[in-house]
Scaffold this motif. Structure first.
Motif, PDB file in Angstrom:
ATOM      1  N   THR A 137       0.852  -1.197   0.000  1.00 16.69           N
ATOM      2  CA  THR A 137       0.000   0.000   0.000  1.00 16.69           C
ATOM      3  C   THR A 137       0.887   1.246   0.000  1.00 16.69           C
ATOM      4  O   THR A 137       0.877   2.022   0.954  1.00 16.69           O
ATOM      5  CB  THR A 137      -0.940  -0.002   1.227  1.00 16.69           C
ATOM      6  OG1 THR A 137      -0.161  -0.290   2.405  1.00 16.69           O
ATOM      7  CG2 THR A 137      -2.043  -1.014   1.089  1.00 16.69           C
ATOM      8  N   LEU A 174      -7.259  -0.749   0.769  1.00 21.49           N
ATOM      9  CA  LEU A 174      -7.429  -1.808  -0.238  1.00 21.49           C
ATOM     10  C   LEU A 174      -8.574  -2.752   0.095  1.00 21.49           C
ATOM     11  O   LEU A 174      -8.793  -3.737  -0.596  1.00 21.49           O
ATOM     12  CB  LEU A 174      -6.155  -2.666  -0.326  1.00 21.49           C
ATOM     13  CG  LEU A 174      -4.913  -2.098  -0.992  1.00 21.49           C
ATOM     14  CD1 LEU A 174      -3.837  -3.167  -1.042  1.00 21.49           C
ATOM     15  CD2 LEU A 174      -5.227  -1.597  -2.396  1.00 21.49           C
ATOM     16  N   VAL A 194      -4.835  -8.038  -5.609  1.00 19.36           N
ATOM     17  CA  VAL A 194      -5.644  -6.848  -5.864  1.00 19.36           C
ATOM     18  C   VAL A 194      -5.614  -6.693  -7.382  1.00 19.36           C
ATOM     19  O   VAL A 194      -4.650  -6.176  -7.939  1.00 19.36           O
ATOM     20  CB  VAL A 194      -5.061  -5.608  -5.162  1.00 19.36           C
ATOM     21  CG1 VAL A 194      -5.858  -4.366  -5.522  1.00 19.36           C
ATOM     22  CG2 VAL A 194      -5.053  -5.814  -3.653  1.00 19.36           C
ATOM     23  N   GLY A 196      -7.121  -4.959  -9.766  1.00 16.03           N
ATOM     24  CA  GLY A 196      -7.258  -3.719 -10.532  1.00 16.03           C
ATOM     25  C   GLY A 196      -6.447  -2.570  -9.976  1.00 16.03           C
ATOM     26  O   GLY A 196      -5.984  -2.597  -8.834  1.00 16.03           O
ATOM     27  N   GLY A 197      -6.266  -1.564 -10.817  1.00 16.14           N
ATOM     28  CA  GLY A 197      -5.555  -0.368 -10.382  1.00 16.14           C
ATOM     29  C   GLY A 197      -4.122  -0.342 -10.852  1.00 16.14           C
ATOM     30  O   GLY A 197      -3.433   0.673 -10.692  1.00 16.14           O
ATOM     31  N   LEU A 252      -7.997   1.344 -13.542  1.00 11.02           N
ATOM     32  CA  LEU A 252      -9.361   1.697 -13.132  1.00 11.02           C
ATOM     33  C   LEU A 252     -10.000   2.582 -14.197  1.00 11.02           C
ATOM     34  O   LEU A 252      -9.356   3.492 -14.724  1.00 11.02           O
ATOM     35  CB  LEU A 252      -9.341   2.437 -11.799  1.00 11.02           C
ATOM     36  CG  LEU A 252      -8.916   1.617 -10.591  1.00 11.02           C
ATOM     37  CD1 LEU A 252      -9.027   2.452  -9.331  1.00 11.02           C
ATOM     38  CD2 LEU A 252      -9.753   0.349 -10.470  1.00 11.02           C
ATOM     39  N   ARG A 265     -15.230  -2.895  -7.973  1.00 17.80           N
ATOM     40  CA  ARG A 265     -14.165  -2.795  -6.970  1.00 17.80           C
ATOM     41  C   ARG A 265     -12.963  -3.690  -7.257  1.00 17.80           C
ATOM     42  O   ARG A 265     -12.509  -4.445  -6.389  1.00 17.80           O
ATOM     43  CB  ARG A 265     -14.724  -3.130  -5.570  1.00 17.80           C
ATOM     44  CG  ARG A 265     -16.016  -2.418  -5.187  1.00 17.80           C
ATOM     45  CD  ARG A 265     -15.837  -0.925  -5.036  1.00 17.80           C
ATOM     46  NE  ARG A 265     -14.725  -0.565  -4.194  1.00 17.80           N
ATOM     47  CZ  ARG A 265     -14.798  -0.469  -2.868  1.00 17.80           C
ATOM     48  NH1 ARG A 265     -15.949  -0.680  -2.258  1.00 17.80           N
ATOM     49  NH2 ARG A 265     -13.750  -0.123  -2.155  1.00 17.80           N
ATOM     50  N   ASN A 284     -10.005  -2.825  -7.408  1.00 21.27           N
ATOM     51  CA  ASN A 284      -8.847  -2.312  -6.673  1.00 21.27           C
ATOM     52  C   ASN A 284      -8.898  -2.674  -5.192  1.00 21.27           C
ATOM     53  O   ASN A 284      -8.372  -1.956  -4.356  1.00 21.27           O
ATOM     54  CB  ASN A 284      -8.765  -0.785  -6.832  1.00 21.27           C
ATOM     55  CG  ASN A 284     -10.028  -0.086  -6.362  1.00 21.27           C
ATOM     56  OD1 ASN A 284     -11.129  -0.632  -6.481  1.00 21.27           O
ATOM     57  ND2 ASN A 284      -9.899   1.113  -5.836  1.00 21.27           N
ATOM     58  N   THR A 285      -9.551  -3.805  -4.871  1.00 19.17           N
ATOM     59  CA  THR A 285      -9.598  -4.270  -3.481  1.00 19.17           C
ATOM     60  C   THR A 285      -9.089  -5.710  -3.404  1.00 19.17           C
ATOM     61  O   THR A 285      -8.913  -6.381  -4.425  1.00 19.17           O
ATOM     62  CB  THR A 285     -11.030  -4.192  -2.914  1.00 19.17           C
ATOM     63  OG1 THR A 285     -11.895  -4.963  -3.765  1.00 19.17           O
ATOM     64  CG2 THR A 285     -11.533  -2.760  -2.827  1.00 19.17           C
TER      65      THR A 285
END
Ligand code: ACO
Length: 340
Positions: free
Chosen positions: A91, A154, A207, A209-210, A216, A224, A226-227
């Motif tokens: 993160t 996240l 995770v 995505g992102g 995104l 979601r 990105n989680t």
């Protein structure tokens, strides 16, 4: 099978520890108001009772910097003495610059080389091993190794399978070169480290995505991506097997057995995973450190936070053999043996 690292003539020693946990407490009771869960389910399946949540304006580097300051105070070193900063995190404050560069700025460690390591929950032990290589080869003598996470950023707070597991926090150690001849009694000497990865299992914990594979977009943001997505049962099985193997290999490399271990500090993901490993190593409860009831799984931060708490509460004495072991997304795993 992971390749064991070789024993250096000059070893790296942990000369200071520090940790920082954000003030806000989120209890199981609080979570039961967000998703269909209960204190009874979370406690019996994981051992977690509450976790800490960083403030909205508190970034990973803020927590990392505070843990680093505390570790430097403990070690009696100044920011300008630090020659290397490695932050283990999934993160980061942002894609770049590295979180380690933000920490450098915040603590004023202007002589350091700075970068991040990404190995999910194994990140701190991976970073420790990278720092050891710098130190043992004579490239640098004093380093800050930090595990720091803002996992609350996240977490999908509508997914009861994952949102109950994670929390925020940071832990740090200062490590320094200590040669056998000059400092035969150096405390916190890292005796061995083993690491392993199995990229075939990337999809079990991720995770999605992102990043560059799935940026995104206004269209996909509602699902979601990105989680955190996790296959809990599969992850559990691999965690037990790999953490056990890594522990045994690290002990063997250090010329020790489980009977020599004074305290095991495992990655704090699930009390049942930890108990399964302790049982297979024939280690009694009093030799197994757990604080996941208070903090949940803080990924790369669990081991340095637990090490700091164990030291400060007097659980680690001179001469003790400490076994550190972690498992995380990738999959990745690692174990280190430290003589205090
Ligand atoms: N509250 C109530 N019920 C729940 C919850 C919840 N919070 N979460 C899941 N359930 C339900 C499931 O829906 C399922 O219901 P069903 O049987 O009707 O389908 C049931 O409980 C059992 O679910 P399981 O997933 O089988 O539960 P399990 O006992 O495996 O525990 C857990 C789940 C805690 C996630 C466990 O599998 C685990 O700890 N896995 C490993 C996690 C880990 O080690 N991660 C490592 C590193 S993390 C990192 O790298 C970032």
């Amino acid at each position: 099978m992971p390749t064991p690292s070789t024993q250096p003539f000059c070893a790296s020693s942990i000369i200071g520890t520090g940790s920082y946990m954000p003030a806000k407490v989120l209890t199981n009771e609080d979570l039961s108001k967000l998703v269909d869960t209960s204190d009874e389910w979370i406690t019996s399946r994981t051992g977690i009772k509450e976790r800490r949540i960083a403030a909205p304006d508190e970034a990973t580097s803020d927590m990392a910097s505070e843990a680093a300051r505390r570790a430097m105070t403990d070690a009696g070193v100044k920011p300008e003495d630090i020659q290397l900063i490695i932050v283990a995190t999934v993160t980061p404050d942002m894609a770049f610059p590295s979180t380690a560069c933000f920490v450098q700025k915040k603590i004023g460690a202007s002589n350091a080389v700075c970068f991040d390591v990404s190995a999910a929950c194994s990140g701190f032990l991976y970073a420790l091993q990278v720092a050891r290589h710098f130190i043992n080869t004579g490239n640098r003598t004093t380093a800050l190794v930090i595990g720091a996470e803002k996992l609350s950023s996240l977490v999908n707070w509508q997914d009861r399978n994952t949102c109950v597991l994670f929390g925020d926090g940071a832990g740090a150690v200062v490590i320094r070169k200590a040669c056998e001849e000059e400092e035969p009694n150096a405390q916190g000497r890292v005796l061995s480290t083993v690491m392993g990865s199995d990229g075939n299992l990337v999809d079990l914990l991720k995770v999605p995505g992102g990043g560059s594979a799935c940026p995104l977009t206004p269209e996909n943001i509602t699902s979601r991506p990105n989680t955190i997505h996790m296959e809990g049962r599969e992850t559990f099985k691999h965690a037990v097997t790999r953490m056990l193997e890594a522990s045994q290999q690290a002990l063997e490399m250090a010329g020790l057995t489980a009977a020599d271990v004074s305290l095991v500090i495992p990655h704090q993901a699930n009390a049942r995973i930890i108990s399964a490993i302790a049982e297979r190593l024939a280690l009694p409860n009093e030799k197994v450190f757990m604080n996941l009831d208070k903090y949940g799984n803080t990924s790369a931060a669990t081991i340095p936070v637990a090490l700091d708490e164990a030291r400060r509460s007097g659980l680690i004495k001179k001469g003790d053999v400490i076994l550190l072991v972690a498992f995380g997304g990738g999959f990745t795993w690692a174990s280190s043996v430290v003589r205090w």
